[in-house]
Write a protein that holds these residues in place. Sequence first.
Motif, PDB file in Angstrom:
ATOM      1  N   UNK A  47      -3.951 -34.236 -22.505  1.00 23.43           N
ATOM      2  CA  UNK A  47      -5.035 -33.389 -22.103  1.00 23.43           C
ATOM      3  C   UNK A  47      -5.183 -31.891 -22.486  1.00 23.43           C
ATOM      4  N   UNK A  48      -5.666 -31.169 -22.661  1.00 24.46           N
ATOM      5  CA  UNK A  48      -5.295 -29.504 -22.108  1.00 24.46           C
ATOM      6  C   UNK A  48      -6.012 -28.484 -21.480  1.00 24.46           C
ATOM      7  N   UNK A  49      -5.366 -26.999 -20.599  1.00 24.07           N
ATOM      8  CA  UNK A  49      -6.028 -27.148 -19.817  1.00 24.07           C
ATOM      9  C   UNK A  49      -5.520 -25.462 -19.912  1.00 24.07           C
ATOM     10  N   UNK A  50      -6.778 -24.469 -20.537  1.00 21.11           N
ATOM     11  CA  UNK A  50      -6.677 -23.068 -20.395  1.00 21.11           C
ATOM     12  C   UNK A  50      -7.581 -22.240 -20.432  1.00 21.11           C
ATOM     13  N   UNK A  51      -7.499 -20.861 -19.911  1.00 18.96           N
ATOM     14  CA  UNK A  51      -8.497 -19.712 -19.441  1.00 18.96           C
ATOM     15  C   UNK A  51      -8.559 -18.664 -20.822  1.00 18.96           C
ATOM     16  N   UNK A  52      -9.631 -18.113 -19.933  1.00 20.99           N
ATOM     17  CA  UNK A  52     -10.152 -16.730 -21.305  1.00 20.99           C
ATOM     18  C   UNK A  52     -10.964 -16.571 -20.108  1.00 20.99           C
ATOM     19  N   UNK A  53     -11.046 -14.415 -20.309  1.00 23.65           N
ATOM     20  CA  UNK A  53     -11.469 -14.410 -20.165  1.00 23.65           C
ATOM     21  C   UNK A  53     -13.329 -14.136 -21.036  1.00 23.65           C
ATOM     22  N   UNK A  54     -14.391 -14.667 -20.460  1.00 24.37           N
ATOM     23  CA  UNK A  54     -15.878 -14.263 -20.815  1.00 24.37           C
ATOM     24  C   UNK A  54     -16.499 -13.151 -20.712  1.00 24.37           C
ATOM     25  N   UNK A  55     -17.306 -13.174 -21.987  1.00 26.71           N
ATOM     26  CA  UNK A  55     -17.723 -11.702 -22.050  1.00 26.71           C
ATOM     27  C   UNK A  55     -19.564 -11.826 -22.113  1.00 26.71           C
ATOM     28  N   UNK A  56     -20.574 -12.190 -21.732  1.00 24.44           N
ATOM     29  CA  UNK A  56     -21.897 -12.729 -21.558  1.00 24.44           C
ATOM     30  C   UNK A  56     -22.881 -11.374 -22.052  1.00 24.44           C
ATOM     31  N   UNK A  57     -23.978 -11.031 -23.262  1.00 19.28           N
ATOM     32  CA  UNK A  57     -24.356  -9.969 -23.021  1.00 19.28           C
ATOM     33  C   UNK A  57     -25.845 -10.032 -22.531  1.00 19.28           C
ATOM     34  N   UNK A  58     -26.016  -9.433 -20.969  1.00 20.10           N
ATOM     35  CA  UNK A  58     -28.144 -10.669 -21.019  1.00 20.10           C
ATOM     36  C   UNK A  58     -27.189 -11.490 -19.464  1.00 20.10           C
ATOM     37  N   UNK A  59     -28.105 -11.827 -19.077  1.00 16.38           N
ATOM     38  CA  UNK A  59     -28.293 -12.994 -17.853  1.00 16.38           C
ATOM     39  C   UNK A  59     -27.921 -14.452 -18.306  1.00 16.38           C
ATOM     40  N   UNK A  60     -26.791 -14.802 -17.368  1.00 13.95           N
ATOM     41  CA  UNK A  60     -27.008 -16.245 -18.000  1.00 13.95           C
ATOM     42  C   UNK A  60     -26.516 -17.000 -16.542  1.00 13.95           C
ATOM     43  N   UNK A  61     -26.446 -18.226 -16.569  1.00  7.92           N
ATOM     44  CA  UNK A  61     -27.010 -18.819 -15.407  1.00  7.92           C
ATOM     45  C   UNK A  61     -25.387 -20.041 -15.591  1.00  7.92           C
ATOM     46  N   UNK A  62     -25.004 -19.846 -14.487  1.00  6.32           N
ATOM     47  CA  UNK A  62     -23.438 -20.554 -15.175  1.00  6.32           C
ATOM     48  C   UNK A  62     -23.504 -21.508 -13.491  1.00  6.32           C
ATOM     49  N   UNK A  63     -24.398 -21.811 -12.913  1.00  2.00           N
ATOM     50  CA  UNK A  63     -24.677 -22.326 -11.444  1.00  2.00           C
ATOM     51  C   UNK A  63     -24.392 -23.598 -11.843  1.00  2.00           C
ATOM     52  N   UNK A  64     -25.099 -24.687 -12.538  1.00  2.00           N
ATOM     53  CA  UNK A  64     -24.440 -26.005 -13.199  1.00  2.00           C
ATOM     54  C   UNK A  64     -22.663 -26.280 -14.198  1.00  2.00           C
ATOM     55  N   UNK A  65     -21.925 -25.159 -13.772  1.00  2.00           N
ATOM     56  CA  UNK A  65     -20.762 -25.149 -13.842  1.00  2.00           C
ATOM     57  C   UNK A  65     -19.290 -25.390 -12.649  1.00  2.00           C
ATOM     58  N   UNK A  66     -18.469 -26.779 -12.867  1.00  2.00           N
ATOM     59  CA  UNK A  66     -18.027 -26.492 -11.924  1.00  2.00           C
ATOM     60  C   UNK A  66     -17.119 -25.364 -11.623  1.00  2.00           C
ATOM     61  N   UNK A  67     -16.442 -25.006  -9.879  1.00  2.00           N
ATOM     62  CA  UNK A  67     -16.019 -24.130 -10.252  1.00  2.00           C
ATOM     63  C   UNK A  67     -14.646 -24.915  -9.719  1.00  2.00           C
ATOM     64  N   UNK A  68     -13.433 -23.638  -9.568  1.00  2.00           N
ATOM     65  CA  UNK A  68     -11.996 -24.058  -9.294  1.00  2.00           C
ATOM     66  C   UNK A  68     -11.340 -22.825  -8.719  1.00  2.00           C
ATOM     67  N   UNK A  69     -10.207 -22.653  -8.366  1.00  2.00           N
ATOM     68  CA  UNK A  69      -9.720 -22.309  -7.751  1.00  2.00           C
ATOM     69  C   UNK A  69      -7.965 -21.520  -8.565  1.00  2.00           C
ATOM     70  N   UNK A  70      -7.188 -22.527  -8.831  1.00  2.00           N
ATOM     71  CA  UNK A  70      -6.541 -22.816  -9.918  1.00  2.00           C
ATOM     72  C   UNK A  70      -6.062 -24.014 -11.248  1.00  2.00           C
ATOM     73  N   UNK A  71      -6.707 -23.746 -12.222  1.00  2.00           N
ATOM     74  CA  UNK A  71      -7.127 -24.978 -13.395  1.00  2.00           C
ATOM     75  C   UNK A  71      -6.088 -25.767 -13.410  1.00  2.00           C
TER      76      UNK A  71
END
Length: 353
Positions: A47-71
């Motif tokens: 298992x590997x865990x990584x964090x990245x900054x994402x930028x999306x052009x336009x609207x995107x629905x992120x409601x189905x993705x799990x939330x975390x505080x510290x990965x």
Amino acid sequence: MLSETDVLQAVRQHIAERGEAPKMGQPTSGEITWHSLLEGTIVRCIETRTENKQLHRGRIDLSDRPRYDRLEQYPLAPPKNPAAALTLELVQRGSVNEDPCPCGNGKVACSRCQGRGDLSCASTTTCSDCRGIDACLRCDGTGHRTHKAPEEARQVAEERVTCKKCGAFEAACSTCRGRGHVTCSTCRGRGVRECPDCDGEGTEPHKRCGGTGLTVAWTEGIISRQPRTEEIKWPESGLPYVARQHARQDGDWRKTSLTHKDSVPDGLEAEFKALLKPRLKPRDGEIARKADLQYLPLARVVVPEHRHRVYYVYPGQSKLRVFILPSSQRTWQIAGAVLAVLAVLYLLSRLLS
């Protein structure tokens, strides 16, 4: 447990069953070398865990993705099947930012035409047939006759027409009629053409927002689980392939299947346990493991009475199995004899040819 006494007795019995005892005699001792065969596979889930900054052009629905505080603290149970791959995309809580783009509506002035919608264009282009060089045989496209009528004009009359510039008969290029240039097919002589980048609109989509007028930024966490399979074959060398194949097919292998939750069973032979333990050490990032391994003790026996032979002894389903291979010395002797025969045959063929 296989002992030296059992091994020598198995060799004696094998010789007797082959009817070789009266001729070759029965060995009373032997030089025994032990080999511990270990084979199978170990599948590890890394298992590997990584964090990245994402930028999306336009609207995107992120409601189905799990939330975390510290990965690194996000709870995820070990997989039931270490061979199954998994990629989980998460969103850091509070990191989603929907931002209207400064462009307003997703459009900006076209960078090529500077918002005009059209581009300058030459109203005429050089004639493709005469290239402006021999537009007219009398005036060279100037309208002033400076040359005498060529003698060859009569021969090429079908290729030449009356010049629009000087009026010379059968002297001008049939395409441009003596002008040396033709009307531009793109702008049809207007001197301007539609900008191909914006299709004449004067605007183009803003690259930052992709023409949507807004962007969505967030911190993405990715948990990736990938299986890694390790093939076990011990020893890797030092044992003839044929002997190993016989042991693989007819041997009574001791088998075990272990997960990352299991400890090495106490009932296994000491040598089996000694071979297993170093191979079951967790690797970096390992969260699950499944090992399917088998073990077989094998003895290599050389007896003084039969130096040209090597006996391999291993446990079978009902009794000890014995397999014979020629010694290395006997192998070289056989190879030498074969080469000598081939050399004689070659010499005979040369003499008879």
